[in-house]
Design a protein around this motif. Structure first.
Motif, short mmCIF file in Angstrom:
data_model
loop_
_atom_site.label_atom_id
_atom_site.label_comp_id
_atom_site.label_asym_id
_atom_site.label_seq_id
_atom_site.Cartn_x
_atom_site.Cartn_y
_atom_site.Cartn_z
N TYR A 211 0.85 -1.16 -0.21
CA TYR A 211 0.14 -0.20 0.09
C TYR A 211 0.50 1.46 -0.13
CZ TYR A 211 1.06 -0.74 5.01
OH TYR A 211 1.56 -1.11 5.94
N ILE A 212 1.78 1.16 0.26
CA ILE A 212 3.28 2.05 0.50
C ILE A 212 3.62 2.48 -1.10
CG2 ILE A 212 5.08 3.32 1.17
CD1 ILE A 212 4.66 1.70 4.21
N GLN A 213 2.89 3.39 -1.50
CA GLN A 213 2.93 3.86 -3.18
C GLN A 213 2.93 5.44 -3.39
OE1 GLN A 213 3.75 1.60 -5.65
NE2 GLN A 213 3.82 -0.21 -4.43
N PRO A 214 3.97 5.71 -3.79
CA PRO A 214 5.21 5.31 -4.48
C PRO A 214 6.63 4.78 -4.17
CG PRO A 214 4.78 7.40 -5.59
CD PRO A 214 4.05 8.03 -4.48
N ASP A 215 7.13 5.98 -3.11
CA ASP A 215 7.74 5.37 -1.84
C ASP A 215 7.20 6.13 -0.66
OD1 ASP A 215 8.22 7.92 -1.94
OD2 ASP A 215 9.62 7.76 -3.81
N LEU A 216 7.92 5.45 0.49
CA LEU A 216 7.81 6.05 1.49
C LEU A 216 7.07 7.83 2.19
CD1 LEU A 216 6.47 5.05 4.90
CD2 LEU A 216 9.42 5.14 5.23
N GLU A 217 8.17 8.08 1.34
CA GLU A 217 7.80 9.60 1.78
C GLU A 217 6.52 10.76 0.62
OE1 GLU A 217 10.59 13.23 0.19
OE2 GLU A 217 12.53 11.45 0.97
N ARG A 218 7.11 9.55 -0.32
CA ARG A 218 5.58 10.72 -1.05
C ARG A 218 4.38 9.93 -0.35
NH1 ARG A 218 7.29 9.97 -6.88
NH2 ARG A 218 8.99 8.15 -6.90
N TRP A 219 4.39 8.87 0.02
CA TRP A 219 3.34 8.44 0.38
C TRP A 219 2.91 9.37 1.87
CZ3 TRP A 219 2.61 4.73 5.12
CH2 TRP A 219 1.51 4.25 5.21
N MET A 220 3.86 8.95 2.99
CA MET A 220 3.51 9.89 3.52
C MET A 220 2.47 12.22 3.82
SD MET A 220 6.32 9.05 6.14
CE MET A 220 6.08 9.79 7.34
N LYS A 221 3.11 11.73 2.41
CA LYS A 221 2.54 13.48 2.08
C LYS A 221 0.99 13.03 1.94
CE LYS A 221 6.66 15.59 0.52
NZ LYS A 221 7.98 15.55 -0.55
N THR A 222 0.09 12.40 1.51
CA THR A 222 -0.43 11.71 1.39
C THR A 222 -2.14 12.16 2.64
OG1 THR A 222 -0.78 9.39 1.22
CG2 THR A 222 -0.32 10.51 -1.36
N PHE A 223 -1.39 12.43 3.69
CA PHE A 223 -2.28 12.12 4.95
C PHE A 223 -2.17 12.88 5.25
CE2 PHE A 223 -0.52 7.95 4.88
CZ PHE A 223 -0.54 7.28 5.65
N HIS A 224 -3.98 13.41 5.52
CA HIS A 224 -4.00 15.20 5.93
C HIS A 224 -4.84 15.22 7.35
CE1 HIS A 224 -4.30 15.96 1.61
NE2 HIS A 224 -5.16 14.84 1.39
N LEU B 90 -0.70 9.10 11.84
CA LEU B 90 -1.17 9.53 10.19
C LEU B 90 -2.37 8.20 9.90
CD1 LEU B 90 2.36 10.71 8.37
CD2 LEU B 90 0.65 11.86 10.30
N VAL B 91 -3.82 9.30 9.63
CA VAL B 91 -4.48 8.16 9.15
C VAL B 91 -5.27 8.69 7.91
CG1 VAL B 91 -6.38 7.05 9.97
CG2 VAL B 91 -5.41 7.77 11.73
N ARG B 92 -5.56 7.93 6.81
CA ARG B 92 -6.30 8.86 5.95
C ARG B 92 -7.18 7.32 5.23
NH1 ARG B 92 -4.29 8.49 -0.12
NH2 ARG B 92 -3.65 6.54 0.08
N VAL B 93 -8.19 7.38 4.35
CA VAL B 93 -9.64 7.44 3.59
C VAL B 93 -8.54 6.53 2.20
CG1 VAL B 93 -11.73 6.53 2.28
CG2 VAL B 93 -10.83 7.06 5.14
N ALA B 94 -7.91 6.21 2.29
CA ALA B 94 -7.34 5.71 0.88
C ALA B 94 -8.07 5.25 -0.36
CB ALA B 94 -6.51 4.70 0.82
N ARG B 95 -9.09 4.21 -0.48
CA ARG B 95 -11.02 3.61 -0.68
C ARG B 95 -11.82 3.87 -0.26
NH1 ARG B 95 -13.30 -0.02 -1.99
NH2 ARG B 95 -12.97 -0.97 -0.23
N LEU B 96 -13.07 4.54 -1.29
CA LEU B 96 -14.07 4.38 -0.52
C LEU B 96 -15.00 4.39 -1.74
CD1 LEU B 96 -15.96 6.01 1.78
CD2 LEU B 96 -16.07 7.69 0.12
N GLY B 97 -15.33 2.74 -0.76
CA GLY B 97 -16.51 1.51 -1.90
C GLY B 97 -18.16 2.54 -0.97
#
Length: 158
Positions: free
Chosen positions: A6-19, A94-101
């Protein structure tokens, strides 16, 4: 250890996706004889972070209230341990919803100790809304969906 796909494309960029982030307090009882946080405690932190996330979006009472027509069920959860975590450290989750079905959502977690610049653990899991009477999955209420979409800045295609 399995790879955290689930960590995509890498750890640093993935961490920036959290709000969203919330502070975690490590209790002494959550540690082992070596002072490490016990592996099961991480799942408790993920759960607490998920509740804090829902409360931040003002949907906690709607999805977690005992009088709600549905319940939140954890369908699966994964934790990847990256670095040791100790009593008296001050981690942030850090918490985020990555996919909403329609009836479920995938939630991702990243537990960091900012003052030490270390990632202690990452995780992902799926929760499903289940009708209390039917015991079957039920659609996520539209107002809940809208708040998550707006907060996460998601593009919805429906």
């Amino acid at each position: 250890m399995g790879k955290a796909t689930y960590i995509q494309p890498d750890l640093e960029r993935w961490m920036k996706t959290f709000h969203f982030e919330t502070d975690i307090k490590i209790r002494y009882c959550e540690t082992d004889m070596s002072g490490h946080v016990n592996n099961v405690s991480y799942l408790i932190y993920f759960e607490q972070g998920r509740i804090d996330y829902f409360d931040r979006l003002d949907i906690g009472d709607e999805v977690l209230h005992d009088k709600a027509e549905f319940m939140v069920v954890t369908a699966d959860i994964t934790c990847h341990y990256h670095n040791e975590l100790f009593f008296r450290e001050n981690p942030t989750l850090l918490v985020r919803v990555a996919r909403l079905g329609n009836t479920s959502m995938d939630i991702e977690y990243c537990l960091v100790v900012k003052d030490k610049n270390k990632v202690a653990a990452t995780g992902s899991g799926t929760i499903v809304l289940v009708g209390k009477e039917t015991k079957r999955s039920t659609p996520i209420p539209s107002q809940v969906r809208e708040r998550i979409i707006k907060f996460e800045q998601m593009e919805m295609t429906m």
